[in-house]
Design a protein around this motif. Structure first.
Motif, PDB file in Angstrom:
ATOM      1  N   SER A 315      30.333  33.436  51.158  1.00  0.00           N
ATOM      2  CA  SER A 315      30.295  32.153  50.471  1.00  0.00           C
ATOM      3  C   SER A 315      29.843  32.356  49.030  1.00  0.00           C
ATOM      4  O   SER A 315      29.127  33.316  48.707  1.00  0.00           O
ATOM      5  CB  SER A 315      29.348  31.188  51.192  1.00  0.00           C
ATOM      6  OG  SER A 315      28.017  31.647  51.111  1.00  0.00           O
ATOM      7  N   GLU A 316      30.246  31.433  48.163  1.00  0.00           N
ATOM      8  CA  GLU A 316      29.898  31.538  46.740  1.00  0.00           C
ATOM      9  C   GLU A 316      28.388  31.490  46.524  1.00  0.00           C
ATOM     10  O   GLU A 316      27.833  32.243  45.729  1.00  0.00           O
ATOM     11  CB  GLU A 316      30.568  30.399  45.964  1.00  0.00           C
ATOM     12  CG  GLU A 316      32.081  30.497  45.868  1.00  0.00           C
ATOM     13  CD  GLU A 316      32.527  31.521  44.842  1.00  0.00           C
ATOM     14  OE1 GLU A 316      31.670  32.026  44.088  1.00  0.00           O
ATOM     15  OE2 GLU A 316      33.744  31.816  44.802  1.00  0.00           O
ATOM     16  N   ALA A 317      27.717  30.593  47.249  1.00  0.00           N
ATOM     17  CA  ALA A 317      26.286  30.387  47.035  1.00  0.00           C
ATOM     18  C   ALA A 317      25.440  31.566  47.511  1.00  0.00           C
ATOM     19  O   ALA A 317      24.368  31.830  46.959  1.00  0.00           O
ATOM     20  CB  ALA A 317      25.826  29.100  47.730  1.00  0.00           C
ATOM     21  N   THR A 372      35.242  45.004  46.253  1.00  0.00           N
ATOM     22  CA  THR A 372      34.550  43.745  45.969  1.00  0.00           C
ATOM     23  C   THR A 372      33.879  43.806  44.598  1.00  0.00           C
ATOM     24  O   THR A 372      33.611  44.893  44.067  1.00  0.00           O
ATOM     25  CB  THR A 372      33.477  43.442  47.030  1.00  0.00           C
ATOM     26  OG1 THR A 372      32.545  44.541  47.101  1.00  0.00           O
ATOM     27  CG2 THR A 372      34.110  43.229  48.388  1.00  0.00           C
ATOM     28  N   LYS A 373      33.649  42.631  44.045  1.00  0.00           N
ATOM     29  CA  LYS A 373      32.990  42.512  42.750  1.00  0.00           C
ATOM     30  C   LYS A 373      31.550  42.063  42.936  1.00  0.00           C
ATOM     31  O   LYS A 373      31.188  41.443  43.928  1.00  0.00           O
ATOM     32  CB  LYS A 373      33.736  41.502  41.875  1.00  0.00           C
ATOM     33  CG  LYS A 373      35.164  41.897  41.567  1.00  0.00           C
ATOM     34  CD  LYS A 373      35.834  40.834  40.698  1.00  0.00           C
ATOM     35  CE  LYS A 373      37.271  41.220  40.382  1.00  0.00           C
ATOM     36  NZ  LYS A 373      37.957  40.200  39.552  1.00  0.00           N
ATOM     37  N   LYS A 374      30.730  42.357  41.952  1.00  0.00           N
ATOM     38  CA  LYS A 374      29.323  41.984  42.017  1.00  0.00           C
ATOM     39  C   LYS A 374      29.118  40.508  41.738  1.00  0.00           C
ATOM     40  O   LYS A 374      28.193  39.884  42.253  1.00  0.00           O
ATOM     41  CB  LYS A 374      28.523  42.809  40.997  1.00  0.00           C
ATOM     42  CG  LYS A 374      27.024  42.575  41.066  1.00  0.00           C
ATOM     43  CD  LYS A 374      26.291  43.470  40.082  1.00  0.00           C
ATOM     44  CE  LYS A 374      24.781  43.239  40.159  1.00  0.00           C
ATOM     45  NZ  LYS A 374      24.057  44.104  39.195  1.00  0.00           N
ATOM     46  N   PRO A 378      35.071  38.147  47.594  1.00  0.00           N
ATOM     47  CA  PRO A 378      36.498  38.484  47.520  1.00  0.00           C
ATOM     48  C   PRO A 378      37.373  37.254  47.707  1.00  0.00           C
ATOM     49  O   PRO A 378      37.050  36.341  48.471  1.00  0.00           O
ATOM     50  CB  PRO A 378      36.681  39.486  48.668  1.00  0.00           C
ATOM     51  CG  PRO A 378      35.556  39.206  49.611  1.00  0.00           C
ATOM     52  CD  PRO A 378      34.410  38.771  48.752  1.00  0.00           C
ATOM     53  N   LYS A 379      38.508  37.250  47.015  1.00  0.00           N
ATOM     54  CA  LYS A 379      39.490  36.176  47.136  1.00  0.00           C
ATOM     55  C   LYS A 379      40.680  36.589  48.005  1.00  0.00           C
ATOM     56  O   LYS A 379      41.315  35.743  48.634  1.00  0.00           O
ATOM     57  CB  LYS A 379      39.998  35.774  45.742  1.00  0.00           C
ATOM     58  CG  LYS A 379      38.897  35.347  44.782  1.00  0.00           C
ATOM     59  CD  LYS A 379      38.158  34.109  45.281  1.00  0.00           C
ATOM     60  CE  LYS A 379      37.111  33.659  44.266  1.00  0.00           C
ATOM     61  NZ  LYS A 379      36.347  32.490  44.743  1.00  0.00           N
ATOM     62  N   LEU A 382      40.670  37.618  52.782  1.00  0.00           N
ATOM     63  CA  LEU A 382      39.474  36.862  53.161  1.00  0.00           C
ATOM     64  C   LEU A 382      39.339  36.716  54.670  1.00  0.00           C
ATOM     65  O   LEU A 382      38.221  36.647  55.199  1.00  0.00           O
ATOM     66  CB  LEU A 382      39.520  35.475  52.495  1.00  0.00           C
ATOM     67  CG  LEU A 382      38.232  34.653  52.526  1.00  0.00           C
ATOM     68  CD1 LEU A 382      37.089  35.420  51.882  1.00  0.00           C
ATOM     69  CD2 LEU A 382      38.434  33.316  51.814  1.00  0.00           C
ATOM     70  N   LEU A 383      40.482  36.682  55.384  1.00  0.00           N
ATOM     71  CA  LEU A 383      40.422  36.488  56.838  1.00  0.00           C
ATOM     72  C   LEU A 383      39.630  37.583  57.551  1.00  0.00           C
ATOM     73  O   LEU A 383      38.813  37.273  58.420  1.00  0.00           O
ATOM     74  CB  LEU A 383      41.840  36.387  57.413  1.00  0.00           C
ATOM     75  CG  LEU A 383      41.923  36.095  58.927  1.00  0.00           C
ATOM     76  CD1 LEU A 383      41.244  34.782  59.265  1.00  0.00           C
ATOM     77  CD2 LEU A 383      43.375  36.081  59.392  1.00  0.00           C
ATOM     78  N   PRO A 384      39.806  38.879  57.229  1.00  0.00           N
ATOM     79  CA  PRO A 384      38.979  39.898  57.899  1.00  0.00           C
ATOM     80  C   PRO A 384      37.482  39.698  57.652  1.00  0.00           C
ATOM     81  O   PRO A 384      36.667  39.910  58.550  1.00  0.00           O
ATOM     82  CB  PRO A 384      39.479  41.216  57.296  1.00  0.00           C
ATOM     83  CG  PRO A 384      40.867  40.919  56.837  1.00  0.00           C
ATOM     84  CD  PRO A 384      40.850  39.497  56.385  1.00  0.00           C
ATOM     85  N   TRP A 385      37.121  39.293  56.433  1.00  0.00           N
ATOM     86  CA  TRP A 385      35.706  39.041  56.152  1.00  0.00           C
ATOM     87  C   TRP A 385      35.179  37.883  57.003  1.00  0.00           C
ATOM     88  O   TRP A 385      34.096  37.979  57.604  1.00  0.00           O
ATOM     89  CB  TRP A 385      35.519  38.701  54.668  1.00  0.00           C
ATOM     90  CG  TRP A 385      35.505  39.876  53.757  1.00  0.00           C
ATOM     91  CD1 TRP A 385      36.567  40.399  53.079  1.00  0.00           C
ATOM     92  CD2 TRP A 385      34.377  40.709  53.438  1.00  0.00           C
ATOM     93  NE1 TRP A 385      36.173  41.481  52.343  1.00  0.00           N
ATOM     94  CE2 TRP A 385      34.834  41.689  52.528  1.00  0.00           C
ATOM     95  CE3 TRP A 385      33.036  40.692  53.791  1.00  0.00           C
ATOM     96  CZ2 TRP A 385      33.987  42.660  52.002  1.00  0.00           C
ATOM     97  CZ3 TRP A 385      32.181  41.658  53.273  1.00  0.00           C
ATOM     98  CH2 TRP A 385      32.654  42.629  52.392  1.00  0.00           C
TER      99      TRP A 385
END
Length: 547
Positions: A315-317, A372-374, A378-379, A382-385
């Motif tokens: 999640s973004e947060a 992945t970025k710090k 990831p965009k 996303l389904l595996p995550w």
């Protein structure tokens, strides 16, 4: 939230894949049933003989000669108490109760912070309609504690002694939500004249009565085969389809917002807050709030950190690349440990499983580190995550439920209380606290629409717990003995509890229709009286049996 029939179809295919994957996971964690007969333990079994010993030393010596009385969890709580706290019995019992509270917290917090978060993201990714998401994913999120408690009670090797806990937990939780939570909402909204949508209420009550009636028939008949269990479980699919068709073609029902419901069920922010307080007072409140959060953080760190380090969160947060890489690395290691936890760690099979888990974890960790970025989650891919977060949150929920059922069973032997009563009360209440907070808060603060969604949730959740959570447990047991039937011999007083549950539903139906679908105090007080009467009768009967 836009949707099309093709997106719904592919969404269901993906959800089916995740559920099948989850079932494989359950088969790894849980030890299957090894008998075609499920019945409560009798007075002649080894654990019931504990009541004939009157001191800790003799009980400890006896426990060392028999198999563990509650083998679902990682800890033998009876041996822990009687063999280590002979000189400090009160301290030992207090520690068990504190651990009980901690397990309730872990089970509820895992469902709230991790499981629901994964469901929200999956709902958006799979492009499900709000109504379908509400009666499937939202119900799954709210009913997760009951689902896992039911699975543990039925699927463990000691299920012959604890499946009664699962049945009573489902019935007790349904009674609590449909009587106590609906009753509190009705009393709180008595002066607002809130009207409930007639067609939605009739639909939910009728399906719930069908679910309770089907469960009653199973208990009266005393046995069920695989096809019967599948039919019982599939009633929930019929309910979901009916809700979707009612919304799609009948214009019925409100929009379910999983994220807003999840946030309103949280106690992380104060509900009441004045804006005109002076700066000094606000600063003092902020300081006290900070120190309180610090104390809570320190106390919960030992049970927060292991989950955070093994459950992927995107999640973004809450995004953190170091934690994300660590979680995908350690998750396979944890699964390999759960696979082998009852085996010798030095056996050839165990070593192979551990090495495989470590190798998979390293590969996934390096992949996550490189892709992945710090700054943001990831965009792509996303389904595996999300699938990983979904599976690992289910894993932790199942672990918590295992320990919770094992501890409740042990407490039943310690204090001479029937495990079925503990399931009907303690476990049912603990699992239903989230429904109480979420639905009451929504009804009070989201206007008439919030009240409608809250009341609908009070029936959709128990329907899910009865048909799906309990149904999946019955399917798992019946699968193990197919083509034979499983024989269910339970306390006949469970039928009395089912009868009181139906009385509560009928009372709500009659009062609402006589009051033009308005919530009121008469309905709420009546529901509370029905629940207290049912609970009191069961407790009195149980106390009478002990003499």
């Amino acid at each position: 939230m836009g949707f099309s029939f093709s997106s719904i179809r592919y969404g269901y295919l993906r959800i089916t894949f995740l559920l099948l994957l989850s079932c494989v996971l359950f088969s790894v964690i849980a030890t299957p049933v090894d008998s075609s007969v499920l019945k409560p333990k009798t007075e002649h079994d080894g654990c019931s003989a504990l009541k004939h010993f009157h001191d800790y030393q003799s009980k400890c010596a006896y426990l060392q000669t028999i198999d563990p009385c509650a083998s679902q969890g990682f800890v033998d709580y009876l041996s822990l108490l009687y063999c280590n706290f002979e000189k400090f019995p009160l301290l030992g019992q207090s520690l068990l109760f504190l651990w009980l509270l901690a397990l309730f917290y872990v089970l509820g917090h895992t469902a709230s912070e991790y499981f629901c978060s994964s469901l929200e993201s999956l709902s958006k990714l799979l492009n499900l309609s709000p109504t379908v998401a509400g009666v499937t994913l939202l119900s799954l999120g709210n009913g997760a504690p009951d689902l896992f408690a039911s699975l543990v009670s039925f699927m463990g090797e000691d299920s012959k002694g604890t499946y009664d806990v699962g049945l009573n937990t489902v019935v007790g939780g349904s009674s609590f939500v449909t009587c106590v939570v609906v009753g509190i909402i009705s009393i709180a909204l008595r002066s607002r004249g809130v009207r409930i949508e007639r067609s939605a209420f009739v639909r939910d009550v009728c399906f719930f009565c069908a679910a309770v009636g089907s469960l009653g028939l199973i208990l009266v008949y005393g046995k069920i085969n695989l096809w019967g269990a599948l039919g019982f479980c599939s009633l929930y699919a019929v309910y979901v389809a009916f809700v979707y068709l009612s919304w799609r073609f009948g214009g019925e029902g409100g929009e379910f917002d999983l994220e807003s419901v999840h946030k309103r069920g949280s106690l992380s922010e104060p509900i009441l807050q004045r804006e005109d307080v002076d700066e000094e007072h606000r600063s003092n409140v902020a300081d006290r709030h900070y120190y309180w959060k610090l104390v809570v953080w320190v106390m919960t760190l030992p049970i927060y950190l292991p989950r955070r380090l093994t459950i992927p969160v995107v999640s973004e947060a809450k995004w953190s690349k170091p934690l994300a890489v660590t979680s995908v690395t350690l998750a396979p290691v944890l699964l390999s440990f759960l696979w082998n936890w009852k085996c010798s760690p030095t056996s050839f099979e165990a070593v192979i499983v551990y090495l495989t888990g470590c190798l998979v974890g390293i590969v996934l960790g390096l992949t996550a580190l490189a892709t992945t970025k710090k700054s943001n989650p990831p965009k792509k891919w996303l389904l595996p995550w999300l699938a990983g977060g979904f599976i690992m949150s289910m894993t932790w929920s199942y672990i918590s439920a295992q320990e919770l059922v094992a501890l409740l069973t042990s407490l039943g032997y310690i204090f001479g209380v029937s495990p079925s009563i503990l399931g009907l009360t303690v476990l049912a209440w603990g699992n239903s606290i989230g429904d109480l907070i979420t639905n009451v808060t929504m009804a009070l603060h989201d206007g008439d629409e919030g009240a409608q969604v809250a009341v609908s949730g009070c029936y959709a959740g128990p329907i899910f717990n009865t048909l799906f959570a309990l149904g999946i447990s019955l399917v798992g047991c019946a699968w193990e003995v197919y083509p034979l039937s499983i024989v269910i011999k339970t306390d006949p007083r469970l039928l009395e509890s089912l009868g009181f549950l139906v009385v509560g539903l009928v009372w709500s139906f009659l009062v609402l229709f006589s009051n033009r679908m308005r919530l009121g105090g008469v309905m709420g007080i009546g529901l509370l009286v029905i629940y207290l009467a049912s609970l009191s009768i069961r407790i009195v009967q149980t106390v009478g049996d002990s003499y």
